[in-house]
Design an enzyme around this catalytic site. Structure first.
Site, PDB file in Angstrom:
ATOM      1  N   ARG A  31       0.805  -1.234   0.000  1.00 51.01           N
ATOM      2  CA  ARG A  31       0.000   0.000   0.000  1.00 51.01           C
ATOM      3  C   ARG A  31       0.835   1.281   0.000  1.00 51.01           C
ATOM      4  O   ARG A  31       0.303   2.373  -0.180  1.00 51.01           O
ATOM      5  CB  ARG A  31      -0.959  -0.009   1.197  1.00 51.01           C
ATOM      6  CG  ARG A  31      -2.181  -0.873   0.944  1.00 51.01           C
ATOM      7  CD  ARG A  31      -3.161  -0.750   2.077  1.00 51.01           C
ATOM      8  NE  ARG A  31      -2.767  -1.568   3.223  1.00 51.01           N
ATOM      9  CZ  ARG A  31      -3.170  -1.330   4.474  1.00 51.01           C
ATOM     10  NH1 ARG A  31      -3.963  -0.306   4.734  1.00 51.01           N
ATOM     11  NH2 ARG A  31      -2.781  -2.114   5.464  1.00 51.01           N
ATOM     12  N   LYS A  62       9.327  -0.739   2.541  1.00 49.94           N
ATOM     13  CA  LYS A  62       8.509   0.082   3.441  1.00 49.94           C
ATOM     14  C   LYS A  62       9.290   0.584   4.656  1.00 49.94           C
ATOM     15  O   LYS A  62       9.229   1.763   4.994  1.00 49.94           O
ATOM     16  CB  LYS A  62       7.279  -0.700   3.907  1.00 49.94           C
ATOM     17  CG  LYS A  62       6.446   0.075   4.904  1.00 49.94           C
ATOM     18  CD  LYS A  62       5.099  -0.542   5.166  1.00 49.94           C
ATOM     19  CE  LYS A  62       5.171  -1.662   6.167  1.00 49.94           C
ATOM     20  NZ  LYS A  62       3.836  -2.175   6.505  1.00 49.94           N
TER      21      LYS A  62
END
Ligand code: UD1
Ligand code: CA
Length: 454
Positions: A15, A22
């Site tokens: 996402r 990330k």
């Protein structure tokens, strides 16, 4: 008690919509994963192992080899992630488990969890949180005596379990040997077909061990980052927390919503920070300083009563009473003494500047050793680079550098010597002498009048 820490950081973070792992996205000056490392250091965890997977090499490269790593090739769940570090886990002592994408966790909260764990002689202790919006998290299921029963994942929870507002923050402390044992008993018999770390708790409980969950006082500490919006949210909370800390300790922050201070920065009392400042890395600022509007300071040591206006300062040292800016640029290894004046459009790099020296405007000083009480006229350039090599320049105490002087390095201006304005100095200017290196002025009288007549 030997405590090791395991940090889970193998997930992809889809996402984030990013090419970068990330956990390497930053909150201020540090990557997400550096915050749990610092919290683990705070409680004295001697050895830290990071479970890497997606972009494992990039994560290792960013964090270096003071930390050990275990590779989880396929992300088959949090329990599976911990299994990959089985060799890192001892048979005795404690293992702290943290997430690489949960940067708001503090050492103080981990300390409380550890104390709770040890006092109650638990086999495992879960850091939980009481929240208004539990959707998505595992729920802490307790019996009528409020005793811990199990953790149930959102996807496996019954309607009544979904009502529970005590959630699993995903951080734990385990007795190492018992964790090792429980991992061997894990199955992936659940909705997501994952090996849940949370199932180890039920396994140990069934063996008669004590398991409990302790809620964090501030539920924000368990917030994870899964998207850019959450990254901004976490950054916002971090900013408030850090700025509040400095204000409590006597620093004036004129506009805390618009001031960005890294978590390792130290600031002395009665220092005033104006809006728009970014202060990062291992920076220490003394007492009574004034850090003006839109300054950026990184990895620098600033003494007391230093006044900085709209300037950029990196890897440098500034002693007390010195003034910098507006619009000065101190590049790495600028070492400024006391009561110096660095004015507008001055760039300094890899140079030592002695006490009381004035560099008021439009000057470049690179690779130089400048003494005390030197005066630089406007537009001085230290010509430190010959296209192949950098050379050093020495300017001794009380020298006076005339406006628009070029100092071609290597060169020395000795004590109390002057250079004439507009000179290009290539040889030593001896003590108490004047160095002039420019063409003499010739006046062609009535030149203009004659030209007009033509
Ligand atoms: C997990 C917990 C859940 C808890 C939540 C808190 C389990 C089964 N569930 O949820 O109870 O409320 O965390 O955020 O543990 N990771 C790996 N390898 C894997 C899977 C995950 O390294 O195979 C890492 C991720 O990179 C991330 C962390 O573990 O840093 C948590 O993973 P995530 O998928 O967000 O947690 P959940 O399983 O949803
Ligand atoms: Ca999740």
């Amino acid at each position: 008690m030997k405590t090791k820490a395991l940090i889970l950081a193998a997930g992809q973070g889809t996402r984030m919509k990013s090419n970068k792992a990330k956990v390497l996205h930053k909150v201020f000056d540090k990557a997400l994963v550096e915050y749990p490392i610092l919290a683990a250091n705070h409680i004295g965890a001697k050895e830290i192992c990071i479970i890497v997977g997606h972009q494992a090499e990039e994560v290792k490269k960013a964090l270096g080899d003071q930390i050990s790593y275990a590779l989880q090739k396929e992300q088959l769940g949090t329990g599976h992630a911990v299994m990959q570090a089985i060799d890192f886990i001892d048979d005795d002592g404690e293992v702290l488990i943290l997430y690489g994408d949960t940067p708001l966790i503090t050492g103080e909260t981990l300390e409380k969890m550890l104390t709770f764990h040890r006092t109650n002689k638990n086999a495992a202790t879960v850091l939980s949180a009481i929240v208004d919006e539990p959707t998505g998290y595992g729920r802490i299921v307790r019996n009528e005596n409020n005793e811990f029963i199990k953790i149930v994942e959102q996807k496996d929870a019954s309607t009544s379990e979904k009502e529970i507002r005590e959630i699993n923050g995903g951080m734990y402390v385990f007795e190492a040997g018992l964790l090792k044992y429980a991992l061997t008993k894990l199955t992936n018999n659940n909705v997501q077909k994952e090996y849940y770390l949370t199932d180890t708790l039920e396994i140990l409980l069934a063996q008669g061990h004590k398991i409990d969950a302790v809620p964090a006082e501030d539920a924000n500490e368990i917030l994870g980052v899964n998207s850019r919006e959450q990254l901004a949210e976490v950054t916002d909370i971090m900013r408030r927390r850090i700025n509040a800390y400095h204000m409590i300790n006597g620093v004036t922050i004129v506009d805390p919503a618009n001031t960005y201070i890294g978590s390792s920065v130290k600031i002395g009392k009665d220092t005033i920070i104006e809006p728009g400042c970014i202060i990062e890395g291992n920076t220490t600022i003394g007492e009574g300083c004034h850090i003006g509007f839109h300054s950026k300071i990184r990895n620098s040591v600033i003494g007391e009563h230093v006044d900085i206006e709209m300037s950029v300062i990196t890897d440098s040292f500034i002693d007390e009473g010195t003034h910098v800016g507006p619009f000065a640029y101190l590049r790495p290894h600028s070492h400024l003494g006391k009561n110096i004046k660095i004015g507008d459009f001055v760039e300094i790099k890899n140079a030592n500047i002695g006490d009381g020296t004035k560099v008021s405007h439009l000057t470049y000083i690179g690779d130089a050793d400048v003494g005390k009480n030197v005066n630089f006229g406007c537009g001085t350039v230290v010509v430190n680079y010959d296209g192949a090599k950098k050379h050093r320049t020495t300017i001794e105490d009380n020298a006076f550098i005339g406006c628009n002087t070029n100092l071609i390095a290597p060169v020395t201006v000795e004590e109390a010597a002057y250079t004439a304005a507009g000179s290009t100095i290539t040889k030593t200017v001896p003590k108490n002498s004047l160095g002039i290196a420019r063409a003499r002025q010739e006046n062609k009288e009535e030149w203009v009048t004659k030209k007009r007549k033509k």
